[in-house]
Scaffold this motif. Structure first.
Motif, PDB file in Angstrom:
ATOM      1  N   GLU A 184       0.841  -1.206   0.000  1.00 36.18           N
ATOM      2  CA  GLU A 184       0.000   0.000   0.000  1.00 36.18           C
ATOM      3  C   GLU A 184       0.880   1.263   0.000  1.00 36.18           C
ATOM      4  O   GLU A 184       0.639   2.210  -0.753  1.00 36.18           O
ATOM      5  CB  GLU A 184      -0.875  -0.041   1.264  1.00 36.18           C
ATOM      6  CG  GLU A 184      -1.827   1.115   1.435  1.00 36.18           C
ATOM      7  CD  GLU A 184      -2.433   1.105   2.845  1.00 36.18           C
ATOM      8  OE1 GLU A 184      -2.702   0.009   3.400  1.00 36.18           O
ATOM      9  OE2 GLU A 184      -2.593   2.208   3.405  1.00 36.18           O
ATOM     10  N   ILE A 185       1.923   1.251   0.824  1.00 31.73           N
ATOM     11  CA  ILE A 185       2.806   2.434   0.896  1.00 31.73           C
ATOM     12  C   ILE A 185       3.570   2.595  -0.420  1.00 31.73           C
ATOM     13  O   ILE A 185       3.727   3.710  -0.929  1.00 31.73           O
ATOM     14  CB  ILE A 185       3.800   2.326   2.076  1.00 31.73           C
ATOM     15  CG1 ILE A 185       3.056   2.169   3.404  1.00 31.73           C
ATOM     16  CG2 ILE A 185       4.738   3.537   2.140  1.00 31.73           C
ATOM     17  CD1 ILE A 185       2.273   3.369   3.824  1.00 31.73           C
ATOM     18  N   MET A 186       4.019   1.476  -0.980  1.00 32.08           N
ATOM     19  CA  MET A 186       4.754   1.559  -2.253  1.00 32.08           C
ATOM     20  C   MET A 186       3.863   2.165  -3.329  1.00 32.08           C
ATOM     21  O   MET A 186       4.300   2.993  -4.124  1.00 32.08           O
ATOM     22  CB  MET A 186       5.222   0.170  -2.699  1.00 32.08           C
ATOM     23  CG  MET A 186       6.470  -0.293  -1.979  1.00 32.08           C
ATOM     24  SD  MET A 186       7.113  -1.823  -2.695  1.00 32.08           S
ATOM     25  CE  MET A 186       6.461  -3.017  -1.583  1.00 32.08           C
ATOM     26  N   GLN A 187       2.609   1.736  -3.328  1.00 30.96           N
ATOM     27  CA  GLN A 187       1.695   2.262  -4.341  1.00 30.96           C
ATOM     28  C   GLN A 187       1.495   3.768  -4.152  1.00 30.96           C
ATOM     29  O   GLN A 187       1.598   4.537  -5.098  1.00 30.96           O
ATOM     30  CB  GLN A 187       0.366   1.532  -4.236  1.00 30.96           C
ATOM     31  CG  GLN A 187      -0.443   1.701  -5.484  1.00 30.96           C
ATOM     32  CD  GLN A 187      -1.675   0.810  -5.453  1.00 30.96           C
ATOM     33  OE1 GLN A 187      -2.087   0.329  -4.387  1.00 30.96           O
ATOM     34  NE2 GLN A 187      -2.264   0.602  -6.607  1.00 30.96           N
ATOM     35  N   ALA A 188       1.288   4.164  -2.887  1.00 34.00           N
ATOM     36  CA  ALA A 188       1.072   5.587  -2.608  1.00 34.00           C
ATOM     37  C   ALA A 188       2.309   6.409  -2.959  1.00 34.00           C
ATOM     38  O   ALA A 188       2.207   7.570  -3.373  1.00 34.00           O
ATOM     39  CB  ALA A 188       0.706   5.777  -1.139  1.00 34.00           C
ATOM     40  N   ALA A 189       3.500   5.803  -2.773  1.00 30.18           N
ATOM     41  CA  ALA A 189       4.744   6.541  -2.996  1.00 30.18           C
ATOM     42  C   ALA A 189       5.236   6.417  -4.438  1.00 30.18           C
ATOM     43  O   ALA A 189       6.268   6.992  -4.786  1.00 30.18           O
ATOM     44  CB  ALA A 189       5.821   6.031  -2.025  1.00 30.18           C
ATOM     45  N   GLY A 190       4.548   5.629  -5.253  1.00 27.43           N
ATOM     46  CA  GLY A 190       4.967   5.444  -6.648  1.00 27.43           C
ATOM     47  C   GLY A 190       6.246   4.639  -6.770  1.00 27.43           C
ATOM     48  O   GLY A 190       7.050   4.866  -7.681  1.00 27.43           O
ATOM     49  N   VAL A 191       6.463   3.691  -5.864  1.00 26.45           N
ATOM     50  CA  VAL A 191       7.690   2.891  -5.865  1.00 26.45           C
ATOM     51  C   VAL A 191       7.452   1.599  -6.661  1.00 26.45           C
ATOM     52  O   VAL A 191       6.464   0.903  -6.430  1.00 26.45           O
ATOM     53  CB  VAL A 191       8.103   2.585  -4.405  1.00 26.45           C
ATOM     54  CG1 VAL A 191       9.170   1.514  -4.342  1.00 26.45           C
ATOM     55  CG2 VAL A 191       8.593   3.862  -3.735  1.00 26.45           C
ATOM     56  N   PRO A 192       8.357   1.286  -7.614  1.00 24.65           N
ATOM     57  CA  PRO A 192       8.123   0.126  -8.487  1.00 24.65           C
ATOM     58  C   PRO A 192       8.259  -1.209  -7.753  1.00 24.65           C
ATOM     59  O   PRO A 192       9.253  -1.452  -7.075  1.00 24.65           O
ATOM     60  CB  PRO A 192       9.218   0.253  -9.556  1.00 24.65           C
ATOM     61  CG  PRO A 192      10.295   1.076  -8.916  1.00 24.65           C
ATOM     62  CD  PRO A 192       9.613   1.995  -7.946  1.00 24.65           C
ATOM     63  N   THR A 193       7.253  -2.060  -7.901  1.00 24.52           N
ATOM     64  CA  THR A 193       7.276  -3.376  -7.252  1.00 24.52           C
ATOM     65  C   THR A 193       6.494  -4.355  -8.120  1.00 24.52           C
ATOM     66  O   THR A 193       5.925  -3.963  -9.141  1.00 24.52           O
ATOM     67  CB  THR A 193       6.702  -3.281  -5.823  1.00 24.52           C
ATOM     68  OG1 THR A 193       6.798  -4.563  -5.199  1.00 24.52           O
ATOM     69  CG2 THR A 193       5.244  -2.835  -5.807  1.00 24.52           C
ATOM     70  N   ALA A 194       6.457  -5.624  -7.703  1.00 26.32           N
ATOM     71  CA  ALA A 194       5.705  -6.624  -8.467  1.00 26.32           C
ATOM     72  C   ALA A 194       4.209  -6.369  -8.311  1.00 26.32           C
ATOM     73  O   ALA A 194       3.753  -5.989  -7.227  1.00 26.32           O
ATOM     74  CB  ALA A 194       6.063  -8.016  -7.954  1.00 26.32           C
ATOM     75  N   ASP A 195       3.444  -6.611  -9.378  1.00 23.36           N
ATOM     76  CA  ASP A 195       1.980  -6.583  -9.258  1.00 23.36           C
ATOM     77  C   ASP A 195       1.565  -7.681  -8.303  1.00 23.36           C
ATOM     78  O   ASP A 195       2.173  -8.756  -8.310  1.00 23.36           O
ATOM     79  CB  ASP A 195       1.334  -6.884 -10.618  1.00 23.36           C
ATOM     80  CG  ASP A 195       1.201  -5.626 -11.434  1.00 23.36           C
ATOM     81  OD1 ASP A 195       1.390  -4.544 -10.869  1.00 23.36           O
ATOM     82  OD2 ASP A 195       0.923  -5.754 -12.645  1.00 23.36           O
ATOM     83  N   SER A 196       0.510  -7.433  -7.504  1.00 20.56           N
ATOM     84  CA  SER A 196       0.181  -8.443  -6.502  1.00 20.56           C
ATOM     85  C   SER A 196      -1.302  -8.424  -6.166  1.00 20.56           C
ATOM     86  O   SER A 196      -1.998  -7.449  -6.457  1.00 20.56           O
ATOM     87  CB  SER A 196       0.974  -8.165  -5.233  1.00 20.56           C
ATOM     88  OG  SER A 196       0.533  -6.955  -4.668  1.00 20.56           O
ATOM     89  N   LYS A 197      -1.739  -9.513  -5.540  1.00 20.05           N
ATOM     90  CA  LYS A 197      -3.119  -9.591  -5.026  1.00 20.05           C
ATOM     91  C   LYS A 197      -3.066 -10.083  -3.582  1.00 20.05           C
ATOM     92  O   LYS A 197      -2.304 -10.999  -3.260  1.00 20.05           O
ATOM     93  CB  LYS A 197      -3.940 -10.610  -5.825  1.00 20.05           C
ATOM     94  CG  LYS A 197      -4.146 -10.254  -7.263  1.00 20.05           C
ATOM     95  CD  LYS A 197      -5.574  -9.772  -7.500  1.00 20.05           C
ATOM     96  CE  LYS A 197      -5.806  -9.412  -8.957  1.00 20.05           C
ATOM     97  NZ  LYS A 197      -5.960  -8.001  -9.225  1.00 20.05           N
TER      98      LYS A 197
END
Ligand code: AMP
Ligand code: GLY
Length: 427
Positions: free
Chosen positions: A107-120
């Motif tokens: 959630e934090i990575m998404q908010a911060a625009g940090v690249p990571t693996a797509d996930s569910k």
């Protein structure tokens, strides 16, 4: 200056050793281990009993407390120590959730625009099966909570992936898994020391997670590491600091839960660029052994600057040009079911050759013998003018040390020393 180091692994042995290179520093380590006891005072305490650790701090009155392991951080030890008036290097409970909950980190990575693996995020087996089918093989299934480095299964076998998802979901109330796309490319561990606003990157390292040579067998806490990474892309640290570490710190700050301590980014250098695999909220083990071996600057000044919000005025860190390699010597049966109690010999010989022998799972008996007391037993670390020299030095140390059932990887830093790592390979 008195520093209280919390923890008992090779990581805490390396931290204590490095702090003590400064003659003005005294260390008490709790609970420590027999190796740490040779260089510092140790104090028995259960690190997961927060009130006992706070009482210990009240007894010793340290100028700084450095917390090693994740479990007490995630449980809120840093908050309790701060409320009792101590200066602490280690994140609050709210900030340590970056390690304690994979879904929070996403959630934090998404908010911060940090690249990571797509996930569910999946709370039921049918949801997990659907996510596995969506991302396809190789399957990546992660326990959402803390699992000491062993909650992740990466496999081509659909049934095994489902079985792991089921085990995690059923393991406790609210059990959940994160299922994500597979990231190709070599892995890098990059540590950043943060005061909540500023984050200072340390030198990158590579860890070897699987138990066997050529990455065979199950994941472990880490079987060895090396630094620096001669194959890393140009400006790697600067780029990752800008695109990963700083945005994370800014987002945590924006939410009113600043991260003060060590933010450890586990990264994959994929064919599509750098992606975050995970965050940890503490120094990595065994990466710390090689990173600190190369640090020329004062570790205590760095940690105090972080704990007091003064990193922006700290001079740039100075690193040795040498390479460092550490090899973990593990107990019979590790990681599945380590057998304890074997007698360890030969450490003196390894030290005479110039290796730093950090203790992890060891204890002494009434006869003064040193015994195996955990899965990862020792972390044998050496510096050299390049990776090949550091490797041969570390492995000469390993060869001098014996205990029944001992095993280690023989390929730590091998591909990097031979110049055989190319971006796009997995390790
Ligand atoms: P973690 O606990 O998230 O660091 O995962 C442990 C190990 O599993 C990592 O160091 C990787 O080797 C592997 N791993 C985790 N996530 C992925 C992924 N998305 N793709 C490939 N390997 C992964
Ligand atoms: N070596 C990886 C970790 O400390 O989690």
């Amino acid at each position: 200056m008195l520093i209280l180091v919390i923890g008992q692994g090779a990581r805490e042995h390396a931290i204590t050793h490095t702090l003590l290179l400064d003659p003005n520093i005294e260390v008490v380590c709790a609970p420590g281990n027999p190796g740490i006891a040779q260089i510092a005072k140790i104090a028995p305490v259960d690190v997961n009993e927060i009130s006992s650790v706070v009482d210990l701090a009240k007894t010793h009155k340290p100028d700084l407390v450095v917390i090693g392991p994740e479990a007490p951080l995630v449980a809120g030890l840093a908050d309790e120590l701060r409320s009792a008036g101590f200066l602490v290097f280690g994140p609050s409970k709210a900030a340590a959730a970056l390690e304690g909950s994979k879904s929070f980190a996403k959630e934090i990575m998404q908010a911060a625009g940090v690249p990571t693996a797509d996930s569910k995020y999946c709370q039921s087996v049918p949801e997990a099966k659907a996510a596995l089918e969506l991302f396809g093989s190789p399957y990546v299934v992660k326990d959402d909570g803390l699992a000491a480095g062993k909650g992740v299964v990466v496999t081509d076998d659909f049934d095994m992936a489902v079985a792991h998802a089921m085990a995690c979901i059923d393991s406790r109330d609210g059990g959940a898994v994160v299922i994500e796309e597979f990231l190709d490319g070599p892995e890098v561990s990059l540590f950043g020391v943060s005061d909540g606003t500023t984050i200072v990157p340390l030198t990158p390292a590579q860890d070897f997670k699987r138990v066997g040579d050529n990455d065979a067998g199950p994941n472990t806490g880490g079987m060895g590491a090396y630094s620096p990474l001669p194959w890393a892309p140009k400006n790697f640290v600067t780029e990752v600091t800008k695109t990963v570490l700083q945005p994370m710190i800014a987002e945590m700050n924006r939410r009113g839960t600043p991260f003060v301590g060590l933010l450890f980014a586990g990264l994959a250098v994929t064919s599509r660029g750098v992606r975050v695999i995970e965050f940890n909220a503490r120094f990595g083990d065994p990466e710390t052994q090689v990173v600190l071996a190369r640090l020329n600057s004062s570790l205590s000044e760095l940690l105090v600057a972080a704990a007091t919000g003064k990193l922006s005025s700290l001079p740039a860190l100075d690193w040795k040009p040498d390479s460092a390699v550490t090899v973990v010597m593990a107990a019979k049966g590790y990681p599945e079911s380590p057998s304890l109690g074997a007698v360890i010999s030969g450490i003196n010989h390894a030290q005479e050759l110039g290796s730093l022998v950090y203790h992890a799972g060891t204890k002494t008996n009434d006869d003064g013998e040193l015994l195996v007391n955990g899965g990862r037993v020792l972390s044998v670390t050496a510096l050299g003018s390049d990776l090949a020299v550091a490797r041969s030095q570390a492995y000469s140390g390993v060869e001098r040390i014996r205990f029944d059932g001992e095993h280690h990887r023989s390929d730590i830093a091998l591909k990097a020393a031979l110049g055989e790592i190319r971006l796009g390979d997995h390790n």
